[in-house]
Design an enzyme around this catalytic site. Structure first.
Site, PDB file in Angstrom:
ATOM      1  N   LYS A   4       9.823 -51.275   6.346  1.00  0.00           N
ATOM      2  CA  LYS A   4      10.781 -51.441   5.604  1.00  0.00           C
ATOM      3  C   LYS A   4      12.081 -51.747   5.658  1.00  0.00           C
ATOM      4  O   LYS A   4      12.626 -53.206   5.936  1.00  0.00           O
ATOM      5  CB  LYS A   4      10.180 -50.740   4.041  1.00  0.00           C
ATOM      6  CG  LYS A   4       9.601 -51.177   3.370  1.00  0.00           C
ATOM      7  CD  LYS A   4       9.637 -50.306   1.630  1.00  0.00           C
ATOM      8  CE  LYS A   4      10.184 -49.243   1.749  1.00  0.00           C
ATOM      9  NZ  LYS A   4       9.647 -47.737   2.179  1.00  0.00           N
ATOM     10  N   ARG A  29       6.829 -37.064   0.011  1.00  0.00           N
ATOM     11  CA  ARG A  29       7.277 -38.294   0.133  1.00  0.00           C
ATOM     12  C   ARG A  29       6.053 -39.278  -0.221  1.00  0.00           C
ATOM     13  O   ARG A  29       5.984 -39.815  -1.090  1.00  0.00           O
ATOM     14  CB  ARG A  29       7.622 -38.468   1.112  1.00  0.00           C
ATOM     15  CG  ARG A  29       9.489 -38.227   0.811  1.00  0.00           C
ATOM     16  CD  ARG A  29      10.565 -38.471   2.209  1.00  0.00           C
ATOM     17  NE  ARG A  29      10.688 -39.973   2.748  1.00  0.00           N
ATOM     18  CZ  ARG A  29      10.653 -40.523   3.565  1.00  0.00           C
ATOM     19  NH1 ARG A  29      10.693 -39.973   4.905  1.00  0.00           N
ATOM     20  NH2 ARG A  29      11.082 -41.492   4.364  1.00  0.00           N
ATOM     21  N   ARG A  76      10.317 -48.097  -7.704  1.00  0.00           N
ATOM     22  CA  ARG A  76       9.711 -46.826  -6.739  1.00  0.00           C
ATOM     23  C   ARG A  76       8.815 -46.390  -7.771  1.00  0.00           C
ATOM     24  O   ARG A  76       8.359 -45.354  -7.359  1.00  0.00           O
ATOM     25  CB  ARG A  76      10.775 -45.646  -5.970  1.00  0.00           C
ATOM     26  CG  ARG A  76      10.576 -46.532  -4.329  1.00  0.00           C
ATOM     27  CD  ARG A  76      10.260 -44.722  -4.274  1.00  0.00           C
ATOM     28  NE  ARG A  76      10.512 -44.152  -2.680  1.00  0.00           N
ATOM     29  CZ  ARG A  76      12.028 -44.905  -1.290  1.00  0.00           C
ATOM     30  NH1 ARG A  76      12.837 -46.028  -2.013  1.00  0.00           N
ATOM     31  NH2 ARG A  76      11.809 -44.110  -0.335  1.00  0.00           N
ATOM     32  N   ARG A 131      10.959 -41.246  13.932  1.00  0.00           N
ATOM     33  CA  ARG A 131      11.712 -42.282  13.642  1.00  0.00           C
ATOM     34  C   ARG A 131      12.789 -41.609  14.269  1.00  0.00           C
ATOM     35  O   ARG A 131      13.324 -39.960  14.045  1.00  0.00           O
ATOM     36  CB  ARG A 131      11.516 -42.085  12.263  1.00  0.00           C
ATOM     37  CG  ARG A 131      13.275 -43.351  12.000  1.00  0.00           C
ATOM     38  CD  ARG A 131      12.475 -44.146  10.675  1.00  0.00           C
ATOM     39  NE  ARG A 131      12.652 -43.063   9.693  1.00  0.00           N
ATOM     40  CZ  ARG A 131      12.157 -43.552   8.456  1.00  0.00           C
ATOM     41  NH1 ARG A 131      11.930 -45.348   8.287  1.00  0.00           N
ATOM     42  NH2 ARG A 131      12.321 -43.120   7.514  1.00  0.00           N
ATOM     43  N   ARG A 171      17.000 -38.723  10.392  1.00  0.00           N
ATOM     44  CA  ARG A 171      16.833 -38.548   9.341  1.00  0.00           C
ATOM     45  C   ARG A 171      16.017 -36.811   8.418  1.00  0.00           C
ATOM     46  O   ARG A 171      15.361 -36.031   9.155  1.00  0.00           O
ATOM     47  CB  ARG A 171      16.087 -39.689   8.206  1.00  0.00           C
ATOM     48  CG  ARG A 171      16.908 -40.495   8.029  1.00  0.00           C
ATOM     49  CD  ARG A 171      16.421 -41.358   7.669  1.00  0.00           C
ATOM     50  NE  ARG A 171      15.645 -41.259   6.152  1.00  0.00           N
ATOM     51  CZ  ARG A 171      15.179 -42.394   5.127  1.00  0.00           C
ATOM     52  NH1 ARG A 171      15.165 -43.316   5.161  1.00  0.00           N
ATOM     53  NH2 ARG A 171      14.232 -42.133   4.102  1.00  0.00           N
TER      54      ARG A 171
HETATM   55  P1  AMP Z   1      13.983 -44.526   1.617  1.00  0.00           P
HETATM   56  O1  AMP Z   1      15.024 -44.047   2.638  1.00  0.00           O
HETATM   57  O2  AMP Z   1      13.941 -45.262   1.200  1.00  0.00           O
HETATM   58  O3  AMP Z   1      12.342 -43.062   2.035  1.00  0.00           O
HETATM   59  O4  AMP Z   1      14.134 -42.669   0.605  1.00  0.00           O
HETATM   60  C1  AMP Z   1      14.774 -41.781   0.776  1.00  0.00           C
HETATM   61  C2  AMP Z   1      15.489 -40.615  -0.289  1.00  0.00           C
HETATM   62  O5  AMP Z   1      16.021 -41.405  -1.137  1.00  0.00           O
HETATM   63  C3  AMP Z   1      14.113 -40.732  -1.316  1.00  0.00           C
HETATM   64  O6  AMP Z   1      13.255 -40.066  -0.647  1.00  0.00           O
HETATM   65  C4  AMP Z   1      14.511 -40.728  -2.564  1.00  0.00           C
HETATM   66  O7  AMP Z   1      14.564 -39.422  -2.436  1.00  0.00           O
HETATM   67  C5  AMP Z   1      15.798 -41.562  -2.860  1.00  0.00           C
HETATM   68  N1  AMP Z   1      15.258 -42.538  -2.687  1.00  0.00           N
HETATM   69  C6  AMP Z   1      15.413 -43.765  -2.816  1.00  0.00           C
HETATM   70  N2  AMP Z   1      15.556 -45.044  -3.290  1.00  0.00           N
HETATM   71  C7  AMP Z   1      14.245 -44.286  -4.652  1.00  0.00           C
HETATM   72  C8  AMP Z   1      14.246 -44.626  -5.528  1.00  0.00           C
HETATM   73  N3  AMP Z   1      14.538 -46.492  -5.816  1.00  0.00           N
HETATM   74  N4  AMP Z   1      14.317 -43.960  -6.916  1.00  0.00           N
HETATM   75  C9  AMP Z   1      14.260 -42.952  -6.801  1.00  0.00           C
HETATM   76  N5  AMP Z   1      14.614 -42.167  -5.507  1.00  0.00           N
HETATM   77  C10 AMP Z   1      14.832 -43.506  -4.377  1.00  0.00           C
END
Ligand code: AMP
Length: 238
Positions: A33, A192, A108, A148, A181
């Site tokens: 994404k 996740r 999400r 990554r 990360r």
């Molecule tokens: P990402 O970089 O999008 O994979 O997000 C990393 C982490 O941030 C996720 O595993 C969640 O803990 C938190 N996170 C990101 N976006 C959301 C969302 N829309 N709602 C809740 N938690 C989020």
């Protein structure tokens, strides 16, 4: 039917005239994404709003929101809806979102999707949201997540298996040593994915049912996925 390179190019050129409006990029962790959002930004000059990036910013700067989110993110769980919704509402007030934006990693949960629908509904002038979901199988996702690497300075994303930097774990653009990360370990990835299946998969169905939705095969070279995502946006806006 498979499009020829020339057809893909012509479609790509036509898509430049499209008004993108708000675009949701949906998909499991690691489908690309973030990478695809950057392609869309480059194509249409609209901002990428990544709730993951915003939350990491808060976490790294120790803000009250960041302190609340830190442990939750480390465990691969979701930050509470009200906190994330408020953060998105603030970001959407910026004037750079007027011509459109890409929401990456949001909504999400169904609750977030319903909040977003009602938050945007009063603006009758605005284009409606369109959603593009990127699909990739589980084993491939695991490989992508554990491979990554990110440049902490410019944000360029690499993958040591699929798109390695030229020089051993250093950014091609600025030479900074790449980082991983903290939630890209195999253990946190599994959590996740469980979170994704339970809470985010229904969001994909929510937007599929609304129409203005397309699915793209993410298990292809990055440029092909980008061409498919851009073509999907152009179709959804035509
Ligand atoms: P990402 O970089 O999008 O994979 O997000 C990393 C982490 O941030 C996720 O595993 C969640 O803990 C938190 N996170 C990101 N976006 C959301 C969302 N829309 N709602 C809740 N938690 C989020």
């Amino acid at each position: 039917m498979t499009a020829t390179a020339a057809e893909t190019h012509v479609e790509g050129e036509k898509s430049r005239n499209v008004s993108p409006g708000p675009i949701l990029l949906l998909g499991a962790p690691g489908v690309g994404k973030g990478t695809q959002a950057k392609e869309l930004m480059a194509r249409w000059g609209i901002p990428q709003i990544s709730t993951g990036d915003l939350l990491r910013f808060h976490r790294d700067h120790g803000t009250p929101l960041g302190q609340q989110a830190k442990e939750i993110m480390a465990a691969g769980k979701l930050v509470p809806d009200e906190l994330v919704n408020r953060m998105v509402a603030e970001r959407l007030k910026h004037p750079d979102t007027a011509g459109g934006y890409i929401l990456d990693g949001f909504p999400r949960t169904l609750n977030q999707a319903e909040w977003l629908d009602s938050h945007l509904a009063p603006d009758e002038e605005a284009l409606p949201v369109i959603a593009v979901s990127i699909r990739v199988g589980y084993t491939e996702l695991l490989r992508r997540i554990t491979g990554r690497r990110i440049c902490p300075v410019c944000g360029t994303i690499y993958n040591i298996y699929l798109q390695p930097p030229r020089d051993d774990e250093k950014c091609d653009l600025d030479g900074t040593p790449l980082v991983r990360r903290s939630d890209d370990s195999e253990e946190v990835f599994r959590e996740r994915m469980r979170t994704y299946e339970a809470q985010t998969a229904p969001v994909v169905e929510h937007y599929r049912a609304q129409g203005r939705f397309e699915e793209v095969n993410g298990d292809q070279p990055v440029e092909k996925v980008a061409a498919d995502v851009i073509a999907a946006v152009a179709r959804l806006r035509s």
